[in-house]
Design a protein around this motif. Structure first.
Motif, mmCIF file in Angstrom:
data_model
loop_
_atom_site.group_PDB
_atom_site.id
_atom_site.type_symbol
_atom_site.label_atom_id
_atom_site.label_comp_id
_atom_site.label_asym_id
_atom_site.label_seq_id
_atom_site.Cartn_x
_atom_site.Cartn_y
_atom_site.Cartn_z
ATOM 1 N N LEU A 303 0.848 -1.192 0.000
ATOM 2 C CA LEU A 303 0.000 0.000 0.000
ATOM 3 C C LEU A 303 0.889 1.250 0.000
ATOM 4 C CD1 LEU A 303 -3.120 0.793 0.367
ATOM 5 C CD2 LEU A 303 -2.439 1.367 2.709
ATOM 6 N N PRO A 304 0.611 2.220 -0.868
ATOM 7 C CA PRO A 304 1.410 3.456 -0.873
ATOM 8 C C PRO A 304 1.311 4.179 0.477
ATOM 9 C CG PRO A 304 0.125 3.273 -2.886
ATOM 10 C CD PRO A 304 -0.363 2.196 -1.965
ATOM 11 N N PRO A 305 2.419 4.604 1.066
ATOM 12 C CA PRO A 305 2.401 5.275 2.376
ATOM 13 C C PRO A 305 1.515 6.514 2.418
ATOM 14 C CG PRO A 305 4.635 4.660 1.759
ATOM 15 C CD PRO A 305 3.779 4.416 0.564
ATOM 16 N N GLU A 306 1.394 7.200 1.291
ATOM 17 C CA GLU A 306 0.588 8.428 1.298
ATOM 18 C C GLU A 306 -0.890 8.137 1.575
ATOM 19 O OE1 GLU A 306 1.643 7.464 -3.087
ATOM 20 O OE2 GLU A 306 2.647 7.513 -1.119
ATOM 21 N N ARG A 307 -1.337 6.924 1.308
ATOM 22 C CA ARG A 307 -2.734 6.591 1.592
ATOM 23 C C ARG A 307 -2.971 6.497 3.095
ATOM 24 N NH1 ARG A 307 -5.221 1.995 -2.207
ATOM 25 N NH2 ARG A 307 -7.082 2.817 -1.155
#
Length: 323
Positions: A303-307
């Motif tokens: 999962l992208p950290p920005e999410r």
């Protein structure tokens, strides 16, 4: 006992009513006959035993199962919210059968319980969460979570704050009721939690998340990457946390170990320490910690950290908190 009274032919003198502790009789008993207490002879004891064997006591329990259903032992406020799911068994003829332990914890253990109506096809599996007594609990987290909670009696609140012996007992007694109340509220709000069936004392009966054979659903932490739809599970988690935050609460101890996944359905468990993020001065930090703790598991699986950061911002807005 027979040796003690051997010299009195199986009789023992008892002090008449009104006699002093030192054996002096009151005046009105001067002419009274002494009173005696009779102890049965050895022969009569044998007779009683033979009679007991010939006429055994009738058991109060059910013919099958471990106990009668406890449904009628809970008050209306100690039962789950309506409308109740169809699988909830409320018949008083039902019996409960315990199949063993599902999960152990520091504060409580969870058992697998079947409630069924004998002679019918009515049967359901439930999770029975039983909080330990005060001597065996380890409420290592309670200091921060109890900020903002108030007891209706100020003396109890003071005792809890000071952690006196009485206060610790009061804290221990709050957890089962706190979790049941939280489950009822969250279920009614649409959060993905097990349906709370009822509470009796320190036992909570709730929806069993697993299959009909009694195999419990795995925790999120136990899922392999190829078994999980990361995007879908993250979306499910975000919806539940958003409903929770909008209602003014945070889980307070969220991680990949207290989230279950059953056939792709994400379910949040273990909510006794639910935090009122408005009343608790550390509410925002609890909310952020929840998201980042469980978010770390998702990030490690792609999962992208920005999410994760986007969900933190969104939940703070839902809870109407300033960052």
């Amino acid at each position: 006992m027979r040796e003690r009274f051997a010299d009195s032919d199986s009789f023992s003198r008892i002090r008449p009513k009104g006699a002093s502790r030192r054996g002096r009789k009151a005046d009105r008993f001067d002419d009274a006959e002494p009173e005696y207490l009779y102890f049965p002879s050895e022969e009569s004891d044998f007779a009683d035993e033979e009679e007991a064997e010939a006429n055994p006591p009738v058991a109060d329990g059910p013919a099958v199962g471990d106990r009668w259903s406890t449904w009628d032992q809970s008050t209306p406020t100690e039962k789950g919210p309506e409308p109740r799911p169809d699988w909830v068994i409320t018949e008083l003829a039902a019996v409960d059968t315990e199949f063993g332990i599902v999960k152990t914890g520091k504060e409580a253990d969870v058992f697998l319980l079947e409630r069924a109506v004998p002679g019918t096809g009515r049967r359901t599996l439930m999770a029975a969460k039983r909080y330990r007594d005060a001597q065996h609990r380890m409420f290592h987290r309670d200091s921060g979570y109890l900020e903002g909670r108030q007891h209706k009696e100020s003396r109890v609140s003071r005792a809890m704050a000071k952690r006196t012996a009485f206060g610790k007992e009061a804290i221990a007694g709050q957890w089962a009721a706190a979790e049941f109340t939280a489950l009822c509220r969250l279920w009614s709000a649409g959060v993905a939690v097990p349906y709370p069936v009822q509470i009796t004392g320190t036992e909570i009966l709730m929806e069993f998340i697993g299959d009909e054979a009694g195999t419990a659903a795995p925790r999120l932490a136990q899922l392999r990457a190829e078994e999980a739809d990361i995007d879908d599970l993250w979306e499910q988690l975000g919806r539940s946390l958003s409903l929770l935050a909008y209602d003014g609460y945070a889980h307070g101890d969220l991680s990949a170990y207290n989230i279950l996944v059953h056939h792709g359905r994400l379910v949040i468990i273990d909510v006794p320490q639910i935090v009122d993020v408005v009343a608790n001065p550390r509410g925002l930090s609890f909310l952020e910690r929840d998201v980042r703790n469980v978010g770390a598991w998702f990030v490690s699986r792609g999962l992208p950290p920005e999410r994760v950061e986007a969900l933190v911002e969104s939940l703070a807005e839902d809870a109407r908190l300033q960052r």
